[in-house]
Enzyme design. Structure first.
Site, PDB file in Angstrom:
ATOM      1  N   ILE A   1       0.841  -1.200   0.000  1.00 52.86           N
ATOM      2  CA  ILE A   1       0.000   0.000   0.000  1.00 52.86           C
ATOM      3  C   ILE A   1       0.872   1.244   0.000  1.00 52.86           C
ATOM      4  O   ILE A   1       0.589   2.215  -0.716  1.00 52.86           O
ATOM      5  CB  ILE A   1      -0.952  -0.015   1.209  1.00 52.86           C
ATOM      6  CG1 ILE A   1      -1.975  -1.143   1.067  1.00 52.86           C
ATOM      7  CG2 ILE A   1      -1.671   1.319   1.345  1.00 52.86           C
ATOM      8  CD1 ILE A   1      -2.899  -1.312   2.262  1.00 52.86           C
TER       9      ILE A   1
ATOM     10  N   LYS B   1      -7.133  -0.074  15.629  1.00 48.33           N
ATOM     11  CA  LYS B   1      -7.801   0.628  14.543  1.00 48.33           C
ATOM     12  C   LYS B   1      -9.013   1.416  15.036  1.00 48.33           C
ATOM     13  O   LYS B   1      -9.292   2.514  14.533  1.00 48.33           O
ATOM     14  CB  LYS B   1      -8.192  -0.362  13.440  1.00 48.33           C
ATOM     15  CG  LYS B   1      -6.985  -1.001  12.749  1.00 48.33           C
ATOM     16  CD  LYS B   1      -6.074   0.041  12.127  1.00 48.33           C
ATOM     17  CE  LYS B   1      -4.945  -0.576  11.326  1.00 48.33           C
ATOM     18  NZ  LYS B   1      -4.107   0.432  10.647  1.00 48.33           N
TER      19      LYS B   1
ATOM     20  N   TYR C   1      -5.682  -5.915  17.055  1.00 51.12           N
ATOM     21  CA  TYR C   1      -5.732  -5.136  15.816  1.00 51.12           C
ATOM     22  C   TYR C   1      -6.950  -4.214  15.816  1.00 51.12           C
ATOM     23  O   TYR C   1      -6.846  -3.031  15.498  1.00 51.12           O
ATOM     24  CB  TYR C   1      -5.774  -6.086  14.610  1.00 51.12           C
ATOM     25  CG  TYR C   1      -5.740  -5.382  13.274  1.00 51.12           C
ATOM     26  CD1 TYR C   1      -4.537  -4.928  12.745  1.00 51.12           C
ATOM     27  CD2 TYR C   1      -6.908  -5.178  12.549  1.00 51.12           C
ATOM     28  CE1 TYR C   1      -4.502  -4.288  11.516  1.00 51.12           C
ATOM     29  CE2 TYR C   1      -6.881  -4.544  11.317  1.00 51.12           C
ATOM     30  CZ  TYR C   1      -5.680  -4.094  10.805  1.00 51.12           C
ATOM     31  OH  TYR C   1      -5.654  -3.450   9.595  1.00 51.12           O
TER      32      TYR C   1
ATOM     33  N   ARG D   1      10.994  -0.101   8.542  1.00 50.98           N
ATOM     34  CA  ARG D   1      12.058  -0.764   9.300  1.00 50.98           C
ATOM     35  C   ARG D   1      12.863  -1.737   8.448  1.00 50.98           C
ATOM     36  O   ARG D   1      13.926  -2.206   8.874  1.00 50.98           O
ATOM     37  CB  ARG D   1      11.467  -1.501  10.494  1.00 50.98           C
ATOM     38  CG  ARG D   1      10.507  -2.619  10.153  1.00 50.98           C
ATOM     39  CD  ARG D   1       9.880  -3.205  11.407  1.00 50.98           C
ATOM     40  NE  ARG D   1       8.895  -4.234  11.105  1.00 50.98           N
ATOM     41  CZ  ARG D   1       8.151  -4.847  12.029  1.00 50.98           C
ATOM     42  NH1 ARG D   1       8.288  -4.514  13.289  1.00 50.98           N
ATOM     43  NH2 ARG D   1       7.267  -5.761  11.679  1.00 50.98           N
TER      44      ARG D   1
ATOM     45  N   ASP E   1      12.750   2.165  13.216  1.00 52.50           N
ATOM     46  CA  ASP E   1      11.780   1.433  14.018  1.00 52.50           C
ATOM     47  C   ASP E   1      10.807   2.457  14.576  1.00 52.50           C
ATOM     48  O   ASP E   1      11.146   3.225  15.485  1.00 52.50           O
ATOM     49  CB  ASP E   1      12.495   0.686  15.146  1.00 52.50           C
ATOM     50  CG  ASP E   1      11.530  -0.069  16.054  1.00 52.50           C
ATOM     51  OD1 ASP E   1      10.301  -0.015  15.802  1.00 52.50           O
ATOM     52  OD2 ASP E   1      11.999  -0.679  17.027  1.00 52.50           O
TER      53      ASP E   1
END
Length: 287
Positions: free
Chosen positions: A19, A157, A153, A39, A61
């Site tokens: 993406i 989000k 996750y 990273r 990082d």
């Protein structure tokens, strides 16, 4: 080294991923200089070679918050400005919640939620100086609709979406236009790993979209700023309608799961036909 006073500059986290690269291609087509923060040095090298001289890679990082000021200082030193921040980097863990280590959970929280919020705060002065600063976040439909086995996750989000909605509504005060793109499953190496490692099959109910679908919404966000955009409007309506009756989710999820299992099998076969995965010793693995 600085660019001309008229050249806009964008900082894209996770810029070496699928993406991220698609977003960078769209930005570069508009004459925007891109700084890719990632990273993975090898992936950065491949990305910058592909994208050409308008792309610069920085290995970092993003969970080391002490390094974020240095990243922004590097952008200022090289270009003298920052016009656009794209918070795109994200990871997702697999496995049951109770089996994941605390370190693993904190790593996902840091990269998906805390890092973009901290980086946005640190970038505010530079974005305010240019007069038309933008922050665009790659969030997820997982920030609206919870899926079993993706608790961390979803937490990141949901949190990122909420933070950026609040900041976006304060644009008149701080002068920066802030919005988020809300994709569903997108074909990236991360999704392919999820597909072969037992990630949540619900995200395969429909064929995954492509990184370019997400990038197009980022470009639209630049042209017509708003709080949120969706690559697939129909999916956004489905999840928002389902969330009107959250107590019904335990009954709805099994119905969705059947469709997801069929879609997951079709997606694995699609990856196999394209030579992207293979079965070795009875297990799926990336080619």
């Amino acid at each position: 080294m600085t660019t001309s006073a008229t050249a806009r500059v964008a900082l894209i986290t996770g810029g070496a991923g699928g993406i991220g690269r698609a977003i960078c291609r769209g930005l570069i087509e508009r004459g925007i200089q891109c700084v890719l923060a990632d990273r993975d040095q090898a992936a950065l090298d491949r990305a910058t070679m592909e994208l050409g001289p308008s792309a610069t890679g920085v290995a970092i990082d993003l969970t080391d918050f002490n390094k974020l000021p240095d990243l922004l200082a590097l952008v200022q030193e090289r270009y003298g400005r920052l016009d656009i921040l794209i918070n795109n980097a994200a990871i997702t863990g697999t496995g049951h919640f109770e089996e994941r280590s605390v370190e693993n959970i904190l790593g996902e929280l840091n990269i998906n939620l805390l890092s973009p919020i901290v980086l946005t705060r640190l970038a505010f002065p530079a974005l305010q100086r240019v007069g038309d600063g933008r922050v665009i976040n790659t969030v997820s439909l997982g920030g609206i609709f919870p899926l079993p086995e993706t608790g961390i996750y979803s937490a990141t989000k949901f949190g990122l979406r909420g933070a950026m909605l609040c900041l976006g509504m304060d644009a008149e005060r701080h002068g920066i236009k802030i919005g988020s793109v809300m994709p569903s499953a997108t074909e990236t190496p991360m999704l392919m790993r999820e597909a072969i490692e037992g990630g949540n099959t619900l995200q395969f109910m429909d064929p995954p979209q492509q990184p370019e679908d997400v990038a197009r919404q980022v470009m639209r966000m630049l042209d017509s700023p708003c709080l949120e955009r969706y690559p697939r409007i129909s999916e956004s309506w489905t999840v928002r309608l389902a969330m009107l009756v959250p107590n019904m989710l335990p009954r709805l999820i099994p119905l969705f799961r059947k469709k997801g299992l069929r879609g997951h099998a079709r997606y694995l076969e699609s990856l196999r036909r394209r030579g992207l995965v293979q079965v070795r010793a009875g297990k799926w693995e990336l080619s």
